[in-house]
Design an enzyme around this catalytic site. Sequence first.
Site, PDB file in Angstrom:
ATOM      1  N   ALA A  33      73.696  11.107 -12.589  1.00 39.47           N
ATOM      2  CA  ALA A  33      74.027  12.820 -12.583  1.00 39.47           C
ATOM      3  C   ALA A  33      73.885  13.539 -14.139  1.00 39.47           C
ATOM      4  O   ALA A  33      73.790  13.290 -15.132  1.00 39.47           O
ATOM      5  CB  ALA A  33      75.239  13.467 -11.438  1.00 39.47           C
ATOM      6  N   ASN A  34      74.343  14.755 -14.156  1.00 41.74           N
ATOM      7  CA  ASN A  34      74.424  15.730 -15.638  1.00 41.74           C
ATOM      8  C   ASN A  34      75.506  16.261 -15.535  1.00 41.74           C
ATOM      9  O   ASN A  34      76.549  16.524 -14.094  1.00 41.74           O
ATOM     10  CB  ASN A  34      73.175  15.989 -15.482  1.00 41.74           C
ATOM     11  CG  ASN A  34      73.174  17.335 -14.148  1.00 41.74           C
ATOM     12  OD1 ASN A  34      73.737  17.929 -14.209  1.00 41.74           O
ATOM     13  ND2 ASN A  34      71.820  16.961 -13.826  1.00 41.74           N
ATOM     14  N   ARG A  35      75.686  17.127 -16.268  1.00 46.55           N
ATOM     15  CA  ARG A  35      77.635  17.835 -16.495  1.00 46.55           C
ATOM     16  C   ARG A  35      77.269  19.039 -15.676  1.00 46.55           C
ATOM     17  O   ARG A  35      78.246  19.751 -15.714  1.00 46.55           O
ATOM     18  CB  ARG A  35      77.346  18.638 -17.942  1.00 46.55           C
ATOM     19  CG  ARG A  35      77.910  16.865 -18.472  1.00 46.55           C
ATOM     20  CD  ARG A  35      78.084  17.359 -19.747  1.00 46.55           C
ATOM     21  NE  ARG A  35      78.554  15.809 -21.052  1.00 46.55           N
ATOM     22  CZ  ARG A  35      79.288  14.857 -20.637  1.00 46.55           C
ATOM     23  NH1 ARG A  35      80.374  15.356 -19.732  1.00 46.55           N
ATOM     24  NH2 ARG A  35      79.276  13.701 -21.118  1.00 46.55           N
ATOM     25  N   SER A  36      76.413  19.341 -15.054  1.00 46.54           N
ATOM     26  CA  SER A  36      76.378  20.547 -14.030  1.00 46.54           C
ATOM     27  C   SER A  36      77.238  20.973 -13.045  1.00 46.54           C
ATOM     28  O   SER A  36      77.577  20.290 -12.514  1.00 46.54           O
ATOM     29  CB  SER A  36      74.989  20.936 -13.345  1.00 46.54           C
ATOM     30  OG  SER A  36      74.885  21.791 -12.848  1.00 46.54           O
ATOM     31  N   ALA A 100      70.026  22.135 -11.731  1.00 47.98           N
ATOM     32  CA  ALA A 100      69.970  21.366 -12.989  1.00 47.98           C
ATOM     33  C   ALA A 100      69.334  20.156 -12.587  1.00 47.98           C
ATOM     34  O   ALA A 100      70.173  19.386 -12.232  1.00 47.98           O
ATOM     35  CB  ALA A 100      71.330  20.836 -14.244  1.00 47.98           C
TER      36      ALA A 100
END
Length: 223
Positions: A33-36, A100
């Site tokens: 995943a990502n930090r959004s 994102a």
Amino acid sequence: VAALDTPGSLQGRSVLVTAGPTREPIDAVRFIANRSSGRMGFAVAGAAAAAGATVTLIAGPSEQPTPPGVQRIDVETATEMHAATLERAGDVELFIAAAAVADYRVAQPADHKVRKSDAPPTLSLVRNPDIVGDVAALPTAPFTVGFAAETHDVIDHARAKLTAKGLDMIAANRVGEGLGFEVSDNALDVLWAGGHQRLGPMAKDRLAAALIELIGAHCHAER
Ligand code: CTP
Ligand code: CA
């Protein structure tokens, strides 16, 4: 009272928004995943609804509450977000891609839990479809607004994405060093073929309202 008398900048418009991160499975219990946080995209959806639009929000996994008056559709992966978006994008007047989206997914996620007694796995990645690019390429494309999260050369990279993806507008923000993801204050450089406007820095809710105002002015002018 003024809000009841004055039509908002998107009064009666149909708007589709993507927001949040996506999750790309590695195995039955793990993902990339990502930090959004989804905060900016949810704020944009809320601001569009407050401006009088009928808003559908396609949301990746996010803790954010659904803004008042917004219809929310939850998805996990980029593939699911792509399908949910393309299913609806031909029927709306405005599309705002604030998600994102993971650029890659694992080619063959394991359907069981990978064990540490297994040999260390090598992840083979394949590129995800570009949701906003595919929407902008539709024969009946809505007015299409993208975001660009950049760590450096923000304007140049955003302008390149505006052109490459065939967007009507792009909202660029600088990320990293306590900016962008996971923080409440933000600034945007909004670019379109004929111009540029800087919004903020301010709280994401106010920034979202300012962005919706600007988008409203442009999509009225161009449609
Ligand atoms: N986007 C999308 N689908 C993807 C990737 C990105 O719809 N598979 C959208 C984002 O929602 C955003 C815009 O494209 O509106 C730009 O995303 P960004 O990650 O900044 O650009 P990329 O084209 O993915 O390029 P890069 O990550 O290499 O900067
Ligand atoms: Ca990307």
